[in-house]
Design a protein around this motif. Structure first.
Motif, PDB file in Angstrom:
ATOM      1  N   TYR A  90       3.680   7.509  -1.701  1.00  0.00           N
ATOM      2  CA  TYR A  90       3.767   6.123  -1.568  1.00  0.00           C
ATOM      3  C   TYR A  90       5.038   5.649  -0.927  1.00  0.00           C
ATOM      4  O   TYR A  90       6.033   6.055  -1.217  1.00  0.00           O
ATOM      5  CB  TYR A  90       3.438   5.073  -2.964  1.00  0.00           C
ATOM      6  N   PRO A  92       6.655   2.933   2.672  1.00  0.00           N
ATOM      7  CA  PRO A  92       6.634   1.971   3.689  1.00  0.00           C
ATOM      8  C   PRO A  92       6.047   2.686   5.021  1.00  0.00           C
ATOM      9  O   PRO A  92       6.053   4.009   5.056  1.00  0.00           O
ATOM     10  CB  PRO A  92       8.169   1.591   3.910  1.00  0.00           C
ATOM     11  N   ALA A  93       5.835   1.721   5.933  1.00  0.00           N
ATOM     12  CA  ALA A  93       5.576   2.178   7.164  1.00  0.00           C
ATOM     13  C   ALA A  93       6.528   3.155   7.844  1.00  0.00           C
ATOM     14  O   ALA A  93       7.809   3.127   7.755  1.00  0.00           O
ATOM     15  CB  ALA A  93       5.334   1.014   8.341  1.00  0.00           C
ATOM     16  N   ILE A 119       2.571   1.251   1.486  1.00  0.00           N
ATOM     17  CA  ILE A 119       2.411   0.070   0.574  1.00  0.00           C
ATOM     18  C   ILE A 119       2.740  -1.190   1.411  1.00  0.00           C
ATOM     19  O   ILE A 119       3.307  -1.252   2.247  1.00  0.00           O
ATOM     20  CB  ILE A 119       3.552   0.492  -0.279  1.00  0.00           C
ATOM     21  N   GLN A 120       2.314  -2.047   0.713  1.00  0.00           N
ATOM     22  CA  GLN A 120       2.638  -3.496   1.154  1.00  0.00           C
ATOM     23  C   GLN A 120       2.819  -4.267  -0.367  1.00  0.00           C
ATOM     24  O   GLN A 120       2.404  -3.674  -1.244  1.00  0.00           O
ATOM     25  CB  GLN A 120       1.306  -4.203   1.780  1.00  0.00           C
ATOM     26  N   PRO A 121       3.595  -5.420  -0.471  1.00  0.00           N
ATOM     27  CA  PRO A 121       3.841  -6.102  -1.596  1.00  0.00           C
ATOM     28  C   PRO A 121       2.449  -6.379  -2.316  1.00  0.00           C
ATOM     29  O   PRO A 121       1.667  -6.807  -1.646  1.00  0.00           O
ATOM     30  CB  PRO A 121       4.570  -7.397  -1.204  1.00  0.00           C
ATOM     31  N   VAL A 124      -0.043  -1.180  -5.914  1.00  0.00           N
ATOM     32  CA  VAL A 124       0.075  -0.079  -5.091  1.00  0.00           C
ATOM     33  C   VAL A 124      -0.620   1.107  -5.744  1.00  0.00           C
ATOM     34  O   VAL A 124      -1.338   2.081  -5.199  1.00  0.00           O
ATOM     35  CB  VAL A 124       1.348   0.440  -4.624  1.00  0.00           C
ATOM     36  N   SER A 133       3.446  -1.536  -9.123  1.00  0.00           N
ATOM     37  CA  SER A 133       3.314  -2.451  -7.989  1.00  0.00           C
ATOM     38  C   SER A 133       4.674  -2.620  -7.367  1.00  0.00           C
ATOM     39  O   SER A 133       5.787  -2.147  -7.665  1.00  0.00           O
ATOM     40  CB  SER A 133       3.299  -4.063  -8.685  1.00  0.00           C
ATOM     41  N   CYS A 134       4.710  -3.080  -6.311  1.00  0.00           N
ATOM     42  CA  CYS A 134       6.200  -3.379  -5.352  1.00  0.00           C
ATOM     43  C   CYS A 134       6.352  -4.785  -4.601  1.00  0.00           C
ATOM     44  O   CYS A 134       5.479  -5.501  -4.534  1.00  0.00           O
ATOM     45  CB  CYS A 134       5.990  -2.257  -4.507  1.00  0.00           C
ATOM     46  N   LYS A 136       9.201  -6.600  -1.477  1.00  0.00           N
ATOM     47  CA  LYS A 136       9.996  -6.216  -0.642  1.00  0.00           C
ATOM     48  C   LYS A 136      11.338  -6.562  -1.025  1.00  0.00           C
ATOM     49  O   LYS A 136      11.606  -8.030  -1.194  1.00  0.00           O
ATOM     50  CB  LYS A 136       9.577  -6.760   0.759  1.00  0.00           C
ATOM     51  N   PRO A 142      13.203  -2.095   6.144  1.00  0.00           N
ATOM     52  CA  PRO A 142      12.201  -2.487   5.085  1.00  0.00           C
ATOM     53  C   PRO A 142      12.464  -1.600   3.965  1.00  0.00           C
ATOM     54  O   PRO A 142      12.304  -0.299   3.872  1.00  0.00           O
ATOM     55  CB  PRO A 142      10.864  -2.278   5.874  1.00  0.00           C
ATOM     56  N   TYR A 144      11.540  -1.530  -0.554  1.00  0.00           N
ATOM     57  CA  TYR A 144      10.664  -2.100  -1.636  1.00  0.00           C
ATOM     58  C   TYR A 144      11.292  -1.419  -2.914  1.00  0.00           C
ATOM     59  O   TYR A 144      11.876  -0.292  -3.280  1.00  0.00           O
ATOM     60  CB  TYR A 144       9.273  -1.510  -1.703  1.00  0.00           C
TER      61      TYR A 144
END
Length: 320
Positions: A90, A92-93, A119-121, A124, A133-134, A136, A142, A144
């Motif tokens: 898991y 970030p981009a 992942i996004q806020p 996850v 959960s995460c 930013k 970026p 997290y």
């Protein structure tokens, strides 16, 4: 839930501190979850009591090298060891592109062992026992922070009391353990909640690095049993922290205080504060404790058991 610190330095390794990696061991399911995987993490695992064959999930905070350069070596070693254990990653981009590029030029075949989740806020990962959960954080790239929440567990079912009430064993016990109300053949209604101890509150663990002080870190830390937070700089070097978007010891303590956590453990320490220098890690610890007394300073191979219903004075465990 047992935490092991595999790397507690920032930026570069030192003789006593490797770069970032924290392991969360879940003995009830024989799994290890890693948070970040700096260069040399697989060597740190070999020196610890953890088993790389039990690594099931790896959560990456951001794409700086001191947090990811150990990832490919660890994945390759796990594959060569023939464990066959699938690993979910898991991050970030950019994480998936990085892995594909490394695999291409090192002729590595992940096959179906590795699954990458960008992942996004928000949430996850979730299963029957845990939620991850995460949010930013505030860093130069970026980044997290993560929060792991163990779900509440039903209290112990009082079998002796059930027998005394003449409740036959079998499926009815299962319903009562779940807190349901049942009706016996003689018409009596029995509430499962009357036969169970209070539920056991799930534990909460938060991991915040790399970041300057921010509201997202405070939100992730809310009511956590333990918060692991970076403390790259001493308070007197706060301008460096703001310039580089890292935290001071006092910022970490403020996050812990505002989040109402039970235990703060500081990590990701700058090598500039090595023992013997004008400022050393003990000074950072004193600064943080002036704001949040229940603060500890991480070191490599330190372990911390996250207990249930822990009091602030309960001792912690350190590995030799």
């Amino acid at each position: 839930m047992e935490i092991t610190f595999l790397g507690t330095s920032s930026g570069v390794p030192t003789r006593s501190r490797n770069v970032s990696s924290v392991a969360l061991r879940l003995p009830q399911r024989a799994e290890v979850w890693l948070f970040d995987c700096g260069e040399g993490t697989q060597h740190q695992l070999l020196r610890s009591d953890l088993k790389s064959s039990q690594i099931r999930r790896i959560f990456i905070t951001h794409m700086h090298g001191d947090h990811i350069f150990g990832l490919m070596g660890l994945i390759a070693s796990c594959g060569l060891a023939g464990t066959g254990q699938p690993i979910d990653l898991y991050g970030p981009a950019g994480l998936e592109d990085y892995l594909k590029a490394c695999a291409k030029y090192s002729y590595m075949n992940f096959s179906s062992r590795i699954s990458v989740h960008l992942i996004q806020p928000g949430r996850v990962y979730e299963d029957e026992n845990f939620t991850v959960s995460c949010l930013k954080l505030t860093h130069r790239v970026p980044a997290y922070g993560y929060r792991v929440e163990e779900k509440d567990r039903p209290g112990r079912f009082n079998v002796e009391k059930a027998i005394a009430l003449g409740i036959p064993s079998g499926p009815l016990y299962g319903k009562l353990k779940q807190g349901q109300t049942i009706t016996l053949e003689d018409g009596r209604k029995i509430r499962g909640t009357d036969l169970c101890d209070p539920p056991e509150t799930g534990r909460k663990f938060a991991y915040c690095t790399d970041t300057v002080f921010c509201d997202a870190a405070v939100e992730l830390a809310q009511d956590a049993d333990v918060l692991i937070h970076e403390a790259t700089f001493a308070h007197q070097d706060a301008q460096l922290a703001f310039d580089r978007l890292h935290s001071t010891s006092t910022m970490a303590a403020q996050v812990a205080l505002l989040g109402g956590v039970k235990q703060l453990i500081m990590t990701h320490l700058s090598p500039r504060y090595a023992p013997g220098n004008a400022i050393d890690p003990r000074n950072l610890l004193e600064e943080a404790r002036a704001i949040f007394p229940n603060t500890r300073l991480a070191k490599d191979f330190m372990t911390y058991e996250v207990p249930r219903n822990r009091t602030q004075d309960e001792p912690w465990q350190v590995a030799s």
